[in-house]
Design a protein around this motif. Sequence first.
Motif, PDB file in Angstrom:
ATOM      1  N   PHE A 126      72.187   5.811  63.697  1.00  0.00           N
ATOM      2  CA  PHE A 126      71.930   4.573  64.422  1.00  0.00           C
ATOM      3  C   PHE A 126      71.855   3.410  63.433  1.00  0.00           C
ATOM      4  N   GLY A 127      72.403   2.273  63.822  1.00  0.00           N
ATOM      5  CA  GLY A 127      72.359   1.098  62.967  1.00  0.00           C
ATOM      6  C   GLY A 127      73.346   1.199  61.815  1.00  0.00           C
ATOM      7  N   ASN A 128      73.019   0.562  60.713  1.00  0.00           N
ATOM      8  CA  ASN A 128      73.917   0.508  59.557  1.00  0.00           C
ATOM      9  C   ASN A 128      73.676   1.622  58.538  1.00  0.00           C
ATOM     10  N   GLY A 129      72.761   2.516  58.865  1.00  0.00           N
ATOM     11  CA  GLY A 129      72.464   3.605  57.944  1.00  0.00           C
ATOM     12  C   GLY A 129      71.469   3.235  56.871  1.00  0.00           C
ATOM     13  N   ASP A 130      70.877   2.041  56.997  1.00  0.00           N
ATOM     14  CA  ASP A 130      69.959   1.583  55.949  1.00  0.00           C
ATOM     15  C   ASP A 130      68.485   1.733  56.321  1.00  0.00           C
ATOM     16  N   PHE A 131      68.181   2.368  57.459  1.00  0.00           N
ATOM     17  CA  PHE A 131      66.782   2.702  57.745  1.00  0.00           C
ATOM     18  C   PHE A 131      66.325   3.721  56.712  1.00  0.00           C
ATOM     19  N   ARG A 132      65.054   3.616  56.287  1.00  0.00           N
ATOM     20  CA  ARG A 132      64.572   4.450  55.190  1.00  0.00           C
ATOM     21  C   ARG A 132      63.445   5.378  55.636  1.00  0.00           C
ATOM     22  N   THR A 133      63.358   6.501  54.965  1.00  0.00           N
ATOM     23  CA  THR A 133      62.303   7.458  55.257  1.00  0.00           C
ATOM     24  C   THR A 133      62.080   8.349  54.037  1.00  0.00           C
ATOM     25  N   ASN A 134      60.950   9.015  54.000  1.00  0.00           N
ATOM     26  CA  ASN A 134      60.689  10.001  52.937  1.00  0.00           C
ATOM     27  C   ASN A 134      59.999  11.218  53.542  1.00  0.00           C
ATOM     28  N   PRO A 135      60.784  12.053  54.237  1.00  0.00           N
ATOM     29  CA  PRO A 135      60.218  13.262  54.855  1.00  0.00           C
ATOM     30  C   PRO A 135      59.637  14.188  53.798  1.00  0.00           C
ATOM     31  N   ILE A 136      58.780  15.099  54.248  1.00  0.00           N
ATOM     32  CA  ILE A 136      58.058  15.960  53.312  1.00  0.00           C
ATOM     33  C   ILE A 136      58.298  17.435  53.618  1.00  0.00           C
ATOM     34  N   HIS A 137      58.367  18.227  52.574  1.00  0.00           N
ATOM     35  CA  HIS A 137      58.534  19.676  52.701  1.00  0.00           C
ATOM     36  C   HIS A 137      57.231  20.298  53.199  1.00  0.00           C
ATOM     37  N   GLY A 138      57.344  21.366  53.977  1.00  0.00           N
ATOM     38  CA  GLY A 138      56.166  22.021  54.518  1.00  0.00           C
ATOM     39  C   GLY A 138      55.195  22.510  53.463  1.00  0.00           C
ATOM     40  N   GLU A 139      55.706  22.991  52.334  1.00  0.00           N
ATOM     41  CA  GLU A 139      54.826  23.476  51.272  1.00  0.00           C
ATOM     42  C   GLU A 139      53.999  22.340  50.679  1.00  0.00           C
ATOM     43  N   ASP A 140      54.631  21.181  50.457  1.00  0.00           N
ATOM     44  CA  ASP A 140      53.898  20.027  49.926  1.00  0.00           C
ATOM     45  C   ASP A 140      52.865  19.527  50.935  1.00  0.00           C
ATOM     46  N   LEU A 141      53.242  19.492  52.209  1.00  0.00           N
ATOM     47  CA  LEU A 141      52.319  19.016  53.235  1.00  0.00           C
ATOM     48  C   LEU A 141      51.148  19.981  53.421  1.00  0.00           C
ATOM     49  N   ALA A 142      51.417  21.273  53.265  1.00  0.00           N
ATOM     50  CA  ALA A 142      50.337  22.266  53.377  1.00  0.00           C
ATOM     51  C   ALA A 142      49.262  22.018  52.319  1.00  0.00           C
ATOM     52  N   THR A 143      49.686  21.627  51.133  1.00  0.00           N
ATOM     53  CA  THR A 143      48.723  21.318  50.064  1.00  0.00           C
ATOM     54  C   THR A 143      47.830  20.156  50.481  1.00  0.00           C
ATOM     55  N   ILE A 144      48.423  19.126  51.072  1.00  0.00           N
ATOM     56  CA  ILE A 144      47.655  17.972  51.547  1.00  0.00           C
ATOM     57  C   ILE A 144      46.651  18.395  52.613  1.00  0.00           C
ATOM     58  N   CYS A 145      47.080  19.230  53.558  1.00  0.00           N
ATOM     59  CA  CYS A 145      46.209  19.664  54.656  1.00  0.00           C
ATOM     60  C   CYS A 145      45.013  20.463  54.143  1.00  0.00           C
ATOM     61  N   VAL A 146      45.246  21.342  53.188  1.00  0.00           N
ATOM     62  CA  VAL A 146      44.140  22.151  52.647  1.00  0.00           C
ATOM     63  C   VAL A 146      43.257  21.306  51.735  1.00  0.00           C
ATOM     64  N   ASP A 147      43.860  20.371  51.001  1.00  0.00           N
ATOM     65  CA  ASP A 147      43.050  19.445  50.197  1.00  0.00           C
ATOM     66  C   ASP A 147      42.072  18.674  51.072  1.00  0.00           C
ATOM     67  N   ALA A 148      42.479  18.380  52.314  1.00  0.00           N
ATOM     68  CA  ALA A 148      41.656  17.579  53.231  1.00  0.00           C
ATOM     69  C   ALA A 148      40.338  18.256  53.572  1.00  0.00           C
ATOM     70  N   ILE A 149      40.248  19.551  53.341  1.00  0.00           N
ATOM     71  CA  ILE A 149      39.003  20.276  53.607  1.00  0.00           C
ATOM     72  C   ILE A 149      37.854  19.689  52.790  1.00  0.00           C
ATOM     73  N   GLU A 150      38.134  19.358  51.542  1.00  0.00           N
ATOM     74  CA  GLU A 150      37.095  18.865  50.646  1.00  0.00           C
ATOM     75  C   GLU A 150      37.059  17.335  50.553  1.00  0.00           C
ATOM     76  N   LYS A 151      38.098  16.663  51.017  1.00  0.00           N
ATOM     77  CA  LYS A 151      38.149  15.209  50.907  1.00  0.00           C
ATOM     78  C   LYS A 151      37.364  14.532  52.034  1.00  0.00           C
ATOM     79  N   THR A 152      37.077  13.258  51.843  1.00  0.00           N
ATOM     80  CA  THR A 152      36.305  12.514  52.847  1.00  0.00           C
ATOM     81  C   THR A 152      37.179  11.598  53.703  1.00  0.00           C
TER      82      THR A 152
END
Length: 285
Positions: A168-194
């Motif tokens: 869609f569009g000119n192809g210049d929309f931007r994004t930075n999707p994340i791999h499941g393994e990297d996101l899993a680290t964030i989710c488990v880190d959230a256990i101890e974070k505030t």
Amino acid sequence: MKKVLLAGGTGYLGGYIVGELQRRAFDTRVIARSETAIDEKGILPDELLIAELTNPESIKNCCNNVDMVISTVGITRQKDGLTYMDVDYQANLNLLTEAQKSGVQKFIYVSVLNGEKLRHLKICAAKEKFVEQLAHSGLDYCVVRPNGFFSDMAEFYNMAKKGRIYLFGNGDFRTNPIHGEDLATICVDAIEKTDMEIRVGGPEILTHDEIAETAFDVLGTRPKISHIPNWIRIMVLNLARILTNSKTYGPLEFFVTVMAMDMIAPQYGKHTLKGYFTHLKQTHA
């Protein structure tokens, strides 16, 4: 040792979260709809509870002796006659009710980036309705907001395999999707974070054209990219709203909307999209 209950363990992200929890020696209880789904994923939790989150009776006391809950529960493609409100909202609310009854310390929920700004979309309306319930639950909580999974980007690769990618569009929309393994680290880190909210994306910010070119590069074929004007996108949405049922329209509405806007989140992780596409090529040769 803290005990974690994971709901959604058989999904793309859930499987990685189970692995990360076990790597850090958390006692892990996983809710799944069937043993078959667990076996297919090769998941070996410390405890397995076969239950249906949309049925409150089947998860009664599921949070007993649990310190933390992580939920990745949601549907991207509606099935079994269930709606986004049935699953993304009500199923999570059923789980939250059990967490409150059992005195769970913290509830971590995986939603979507910009969900609060996209409440006109059926999937986001359901997710944000649950986020509101979670915020008023009295529990410590964290809402993790990824901007898209690598598994979503497989659609680019699949189109490239067929010879042409449509954007869609000119192809210049931007994004930075994340791999499941990297996101899993964030989710488990959230256990101890505030943090009560974590917005997160992958390490590379790419235009849609660059993602398409990466897919063709991995396949070793000449890039063929067609750009679809915005008026056609709007027309497709309007026609789909009239001519299709909610099972078809809901996923299409979300995909067509987020593919016509920037979806950029703070960068995190190590996995690259080229590496993911290469993995798809190797495993689907």
